[in-house]
Design a protein around this motif. Structure first.
Motif, PDB file in Angstrom:
ATOM      1  N   ILE A  75      19.958 -69.562   4.176  1.00 16.93           N
ATOM      2  CA  ILE A  75      20.610 -70.816   4.560  1.00 16.93           C
ATOM      3  C   ILE A  75      22.054 -70.572   5.004  1.00 16.93           C
ATOM      4  CG2 ILE A  75      21.440 -73.027   3.649  1.00 16.93           C
ATOM      5  CD1 ILE A  75      18.916 -73.038   1.858  1.00 16.93           C
ATOM      6  N   ALA A  76      22.761 -69.690   4.265  1.00 16.92           N
ATOM      7  CA  ALA A  76      24.157 -69.411   4.621  1.00 16.92           C
ATOM      8  C   ALA A  76      24.252 -68.762   5.999  1.00 16.92           C
ATOM      9  CB  ALA A  76      24.787 -68.508   3.565  1.00 16.92           C
ATOM     10  N   VAL A  77      23.396 -67.764   6.237  1.00 11.64           N
ATOM     11  CA  VAL A  77      23.422 -67.089   7.543  1.00 11.64           C
ATOM     12  C   VAL A  77      23.000 -68.047   8.651  1.00 11.64           C
ATOM     13  CG1 VAL A  77      22.394 -65.231   8.906  1.00 11.64           C
ATOM     14  CG2 VAL A  77      23.042 -64.817   6.536  1.00 11.64           C
ATOM     15  N   ASP A  78      21.968 -68.862   8.372  1.00 11.15           N
ATOM     16  CA  ASP A  78      21.515 -69.843   9.367  1.00 11.15           C
ATOM     17  C   ASP A  78      22.654 -70.792   9.760  1.00 11.15           C
ATOM     18  OD1 ASP A  78      19.084 -69.729  10.590  1.00 11.15           O
ATOM     19  OD2 ASP A  78      17.967 -70.524   8.892  1.00 11.15           O
ATOM     20  N   HIS A  79      23.368 -71.293   8.765  1.00  8.86           N
ATOM     21  CA  HIS A  79      24.463 -72.225   9.040  1.00  8.86           C
ATOM     22  C   HIS A  79      25.569 -71.543   9.847  1.00  8.86           C
ATOM     23  CE1 HIS A  79      22.570 -74.965   6.170  1.00  8.86           C
ATOM     24  NE2 HIS A  79      23.430 -75.892   6.576  1.00  8.86           N
TER      25      HIS A  79
END
Length: 650
Positions: free
Chosen positions: A74-78
């Motif tokens: 989720i962090a990388v996606d954001h």
């Protein structure tokens, strides 16, 4: 080896390794004609083993529901989405990105000027303008977003690790082992395992790119720190500097140029990986090239490949200029100019947020479709005019060399191939080569893709022979002639910055979809690195040794064959090692243009959910092939060094 019989000493000479290798190959061929077709472990294209089915059924068990992996994804996606919203995708309730094309060009050119010089600033603006005129602005910005995200995350991890490895001998040894392994793996193999943890999508693509791109920064940062003269460090400590002050005031400033080279290599590796990551749904130019290759649309593939090349050149030139720039405080005039430039950038960003013409790249002038048409026309012309010759070469090599070698590997019983390869590894590299070979071949059998592995190995070995021959010829030429070295070195450097996808396009036009296409692309992809290593090895031969040979009347050929090549044997072995790894990497990618085998299995695993387990096993098989070839050549190089050492002692 010597034995004593009575008072007479009889010396028994150990047979030369070349003779033993030849005998092994002859015995193998003879056994093949007797045993062919037995225990060949053939597996059809849609067939799977129990292991493959188990992997497919449990594909979501590893990552799904895991708090840590979900948080990372989720962090990388954001982070990736944030960058895309800024420069490539409609965002923040606007039909256009937050910063339009004019703002992106202004920011990029300003950074190139600030960190490099005005020439690379002009190159940057022209390069970005060109990809926009190609009609590929959004795809290029998607590629740039993923590359920037992966590079920033890579450097966030790699620079501290490199500093640690530079300061600690123990950390350096561990890092060297891990980095050696990471840099022997083809790009494909990073994709499949990561989709287990992070699912198919931009997050997995970014993390795969991060892992693939980090090693150069770690290695070169550690090397730079360890190369700082001890006198400089001692002088800082004698003045009472703490370890932190010594690091920030002495070690890092003196390592700056080499660290920037590491960043350059990381950026190039990231761009290369981002395009390949299109296989796991990474957006950008890689998707355009991949779809064009799958539909055999050479024109569109060439247009997108050209955009990748332009971006690679821009990134390479900017980081190279930044590394070459002297480290000093800007004078007053430059500070005023930088401040004026910053104001100009802000104005450009304002325009790009206010006016549509500055936000969306103008579509009135689109040279991309024209380039695609010209490339298709040229392809048709080449195939019509030279098709007889190029296809003749393809068929001659395929029927005369590739098919017999492939038949030997795939038609022999798996246990016979294992015994012969392990024996060859023992002869060339001793136990250090034989044990890894035995383990890797045993695991290859367990993956269930033995037949496809042998097909890939046949193409890899044939291409490597050509690469080594070309690399030796060019390397010796460049190593003995400074002018030649000066001319071809930039070409070789440029060749190493191109992503693998780009090499497939022209050979697809020349030879169509075939195994030979992948081999030809692999040869061109691997020759630069092989040539550079051989040339450096030849140049490292002591001048006194060459002059001694010349003084006794040796001809040029005698100097090369009797002096320079034997003395540079270790460098040549390293060149063979790197050539093998590069060739394997490209042959696997060549599975997309008709080479089939493991590369196709991996791609099919991403495209067809029921073949996911087989694709994962194929990825593991590629790793095993890479490790096996690397360990054998490394062991052979180490053994060669030992023999040279004994010779020197005598």
């Amino acid at each position: 080896m010597a034995s004593i019989t009575g008072s007479v000493e009889i010396e028994v000479r150990r047979p030369r390794r070349g003779v033993v290798v030849g005998v092994l190959l002859v015995v193998w061929v003879a056994a093949y004609f007797v045993l062919r077709g037995i225990d060949t472990l053939v597996l059809g294209g849609q067939e799977t083993t129990a292991l493959h089915r188990w992997l497919t059924e449990h594909r979501d068990d590893v990552g799904q529901g895991n708090v840590l992996f979900d948080a990372i994804r989720i962090a990388v996606d954001h982070f990736v989405v944030l960058l895309q919203n800024l420069i490539s995708q409609p965002s923040f309730d606007r039909p256009v990105p937050a910063i339009g094309w004019l703002g992106v060009v202004a920011i990029s050119a300003y950074c190139a000027w600030a960190f490099g010089n005005w020439k690379v600033a002009v190159l940057t603006a022209a390069g970005l303008g060109f990809v926009g005129l190609q009609g590929l602005w959004q795809e290029s910005m998607d590629t740039l977003s993923l590359t920037i995200a992966a590079v920033l995350l890579s450097l966030l991890v790699a620079i501290p690790l490199g500093i640690w490895a530079g300061l600690s001998d123990r950390a350096f040894k561990v890092a060297t082992l891990v980095l050696d392994l990471m840099q022997t793996l083809p790009t494909f193999v990073y994709l499949a395992p990561l989709t287990l943890f992070f699912a198919i999508g931009p997050a997995a693509a970014t993390i795969a790119t991060l892992i693939y791109a980090a090693p150069p920064a770690v290695r070169l940062t550690a090397h730079a720190i360890r190369s700082v003269p001890p006198e400089s460090v001692e002088a800082a400590r004698s003045l009472g500097s703490t370890r932190g002050q010594t690091l920030t005031k002495v070690l890092l400033p003196m390592s700056r140029s080499t660290v920037v080279v590491g960043i350059n290599q990381t950026i190039m590796a990231a761009l290369s990986m981002v395009t390949v990551a299109a296989l796991i749904d990474a957006p950008g130019l890689g998707q355009t090239v991949l779809k064009a290759l799958q539909t055999l649309d050479v024109g569109v593939a060439f247009n997108a490949g050209l955009a990748i090349v332009v971006i690679a050149i821009v990134l390479d030139r900017v980081t190279t200029a930044a590394g070459d720039r002297p480290w000093r405080t800007a004078n007053r005039r430059r500070r005023i100019l930088l401040a004026g430039g910053a104001v100009g950038v802000l104005v450009a960003i304002w325009f790009s947020r206010t006016y549509v013409w500055a936000a969306e790249f103008p579509s009135q002038v689109n040279i991309g479709s024209r380039i695609a048409v010209i490339a298709s026309d040229v392809t048709d012309w080449v195939q019509n005019v030279f098709g007889g010759f190029t296809y003749g070469v393809r068929d001659a090599v395929t029927n005369g060399l590739l098919n017999p070698l492939e038949a030997l590997l795939t038609g022999s019983p798996w246990w016979l191939v294992t015994v012969v390869v392990v024996a060859l590894a023992f002869v060339l590299g001793g136990w250090r080569g034989a044990v890894p070979a035995a383990v890797c071949l045993g695991l290859l059998v367990a993956t269930g893709v033995w037949h496809d592995s042998m097909v890939t190995l046949a193409s890899t070995l044939l291409a490597t022979v050509v690469v080594v021959a070309a690399g030796l010829a060019l390397g010796v030429w460049a190593g003995r002639n400074r002018r030649v070295d000066t001319w071809i070195r930039p070409v070789l450097d440029a060749g190493q910055t191109m992503p693998p996808f780009v090499y497939l396009v022209p050979f697809l036009a020349l030879f169509g979809t075939s195994r030979f296409t992948a081999i030809a692309a692999a040869v061109v992809f691997a020759v630069p690195v092989t040539t550079k290593i051989v040339a450096d090895g030849i140049k490292a031969v002591p001048v006194a040794t060459v002059e001694a040979a010349n003084s006794v009347g040796s001809s040029s050929w005698q100097v090369i064959s009797k002096v320079q090549l034997p003395v540079a044997r270790r460098a040549i072995t390293l060149a063979v090692n790197q050539g093998l790894i590069y060739v394997l990497s490209m042959v696997v990618v060549g599975g997309l243009v008709g080479a089939g085998a493991l590369g196709y299995d991996v791609a099919a695993g991403f495209a067809q959910s029921e073949l996911y387990g087989k694709g994962l096993a194929a990825g593991l098989a590629i790793v095993l092939l890479g490790v096996m070839l690397d360990r054998i050549t490394q062991a052979a190089a180490r053994r060669t060094q030992n023999f040279q050492g004994r010779g020197d002692m005598r």
